[in-house]
Motif scaffolding. Sequence first.
Motif, PDB file in Angstrom:
ATOM      1  N   TYR B 155      21.767   3.075 -45.591  1.00 54.70           N
ATOM      2  CA  TYR B 155      20.394   2.957 -45.097  1.00 54.70           C
ATOM      3  C   TYR B 155      19.495   2.661 -46.285  1.00 54.70           C
ATOM      4  N   ARG B 210      31.489   8.423 -39.462  1.00 54.29           N
ATOM      5  CA  ARG B 210      30.804   8.223 -38.201  1.00 54.29           C
ATOM      6  C   ARG B 210      31.068   6.796 -37.747  1.00 54.29           C
ATOM      7  N   HIS B 213      26.585   2.418 -35.599  1.00 58.19           N
ATOM      8  CA  HIS B 213      25.620   2.625 -34.500  1.00 58.19           C
ATOM      9  C   HIS B 213      24.261   2.065 -34.861  1.00 58.19           C
TER      10      HIS B 213
HETATM   11 FE    FE Z   1      23.048   6.817 -38.611  1.00 55.60          FE
END
Ligand code: FE
Lengths: 290, 290
Positions: B155, B210, B213
């Motif tokens: 990110y 993860r 998404h």
């Molecule tokens: Fe995330």
Amino acid sequence: MRDVTADNITDVFMSYMGEGIDPRLKEVLGSLVTHLHAFAREVNLTHEEWNQGIAFLEAAGAISDKERHEFVLLSDVLGLSSLVDMLHSRPEGTSSSVLGPFHISGSPPLAVGGDLRKDFDEPVLLVEGIVKDPDGNPIPGATLDIWQTAPNGLYSSQDPDQDTYSFHGLQTVGADGRYAFTSVRPVEYTVPSDGPVGDILRACGRHPWRPSHLHFIAEAEGFRPLVTEVFPEDDPYLDQDTVFGVRKDLVMRYEEMPAGSFPAEGFELSGKVDEGYLRVRFDLTLVPRD
Amino acid sequence: MRDVTADNITDVFMSYMGEGIDPRLKEVLGSLVTHLHAFAREVNLTHEEWNQGIAFLEAAGAISDKERHEFVLLSDVLGLSSLVDMLHSRPEGTSSSVLGPFHISGSPPLAVGGDLRKDFDEPVLLVEGIVKDPDGNPIPGATLDIWQTAPNGLYSSQDPDQDTYSFHGLQTVGADGRYAFTSVRPVEYTVPSDGPVGDILRACGRHPWRPSHLHFIAEAEGFRPLVTEVFPEDDPYLDQDTVFGVRKDLVMRYEEMPAGSFPAEGFELSGKVDEGYLRVRFDLTLVPRD
Ligand SMILES: [Fe+3]
Ligand SMILES: [Cu+2]
Ligand SMILES: [Fe+3]
């Protein structure tokens, strides 16, 4: 699992555990998470409450350091520490109780009959008893690590005005298993309540007090070490110890002894105590190692 | 209570609660402690295991700061965060999912049809759908806060090489409730595993991954805000999201669209995409406020 729901998430958690991991870890963590999830479901925990919980844990972490153990205190005031103690106490021996944060290592030797009162100008307390096995036989050579508060309610480690080992002593009993020392009455005190755990106590309408007590760690070869405390029956906080440390068999009684009755020999203070004094008799029963 | 036992300590804890305290606090804390005690009894928790637990909490506290939220991560990997999400999701709306630690406020406006790919040289992903109510009516003026990883799995807030708001945008839908934007495929990533929570994952034989998404926060006047994520059905971690964020209704599908089929208008990239691209259609259903 691509279909995680509020009903199956505990099973999904368990299914994520790898093969060949430590079975006890799996048992303990599985049980912890099962109960944690059951709690959240039971109260329908909200996001805001979850946020408060996270903020609490972060605040407890932030106040913690080498000296301050806020998570231990949390465990104490929630009764978890005492529960763990009780789960591993044996009914045939003296109950264990919380160690507390004020034990220090390296206490100086204290002869049987030795004195901890030193220059403190308080009535004498005489403490004596037998360290014995569950059959009542004395345990020669058992050691007793003893510590307590000064009359101001502080342990030496909290109080710059006391010597390092003030009201601390390490006694080794002889062939008769008898320990004995003189001191002063320990006094009740509060657990640290200026942090997040104190906020919980206040929100619950609870006080931070512990009843007064003497701490002991009794050890002897072939026996399970015993960490315990004893409490006078007349303490105002006996029925509401904020860390749940009181056990029925750890309650003792101060006998008021008349002037002139202090033992003429066998004590460091023999011949020096004319006035009345308090006497406690309390035996400690150790359980053989498995 | 001077006769605290392993059997009655939970009741003693409850009896210590003061009169007139907040009833919800009493309910939540009472339930938490009841389940905590039940856990300790069930596994016969040892002093050594208790010590490991305390050491874990202290380590999690020590690594935490304004940027690093180890207790949130703990809650995430134990499934508690997702459970709280699911307890408060409504079946008639799109499921909520974890917010995660990478949301930042103040994302710049992104027109309907706008582009987040910028200079990144990856195949185009076109995402579109309707923001609607449970009856299927579009919700004009709904806003969508959108964020995702760059192709490197980071990110913008984790990556000094990206602009602050790289792969972040705030879109307001028109009268038809339609949102649409272009981007690139988000990629799978790991939660931070260099701390005590990482140690737990390793001890459990779990990975820190993860599935990839897209994050959304959808808001509209008169509706409950929706914090969610959507996941592609072909992601290798879809069935083992380490934070339990996948819900059946949050799984979407990338359609492979042939070269020359990119919409000729309505997109910032219209007229600039000759090759094939990926398309996702995903509607978001908001639930009216109570
Ligand atoms: Fe995330
Ligand atoms: Cu439970
Ligand atoms: Fe103490």
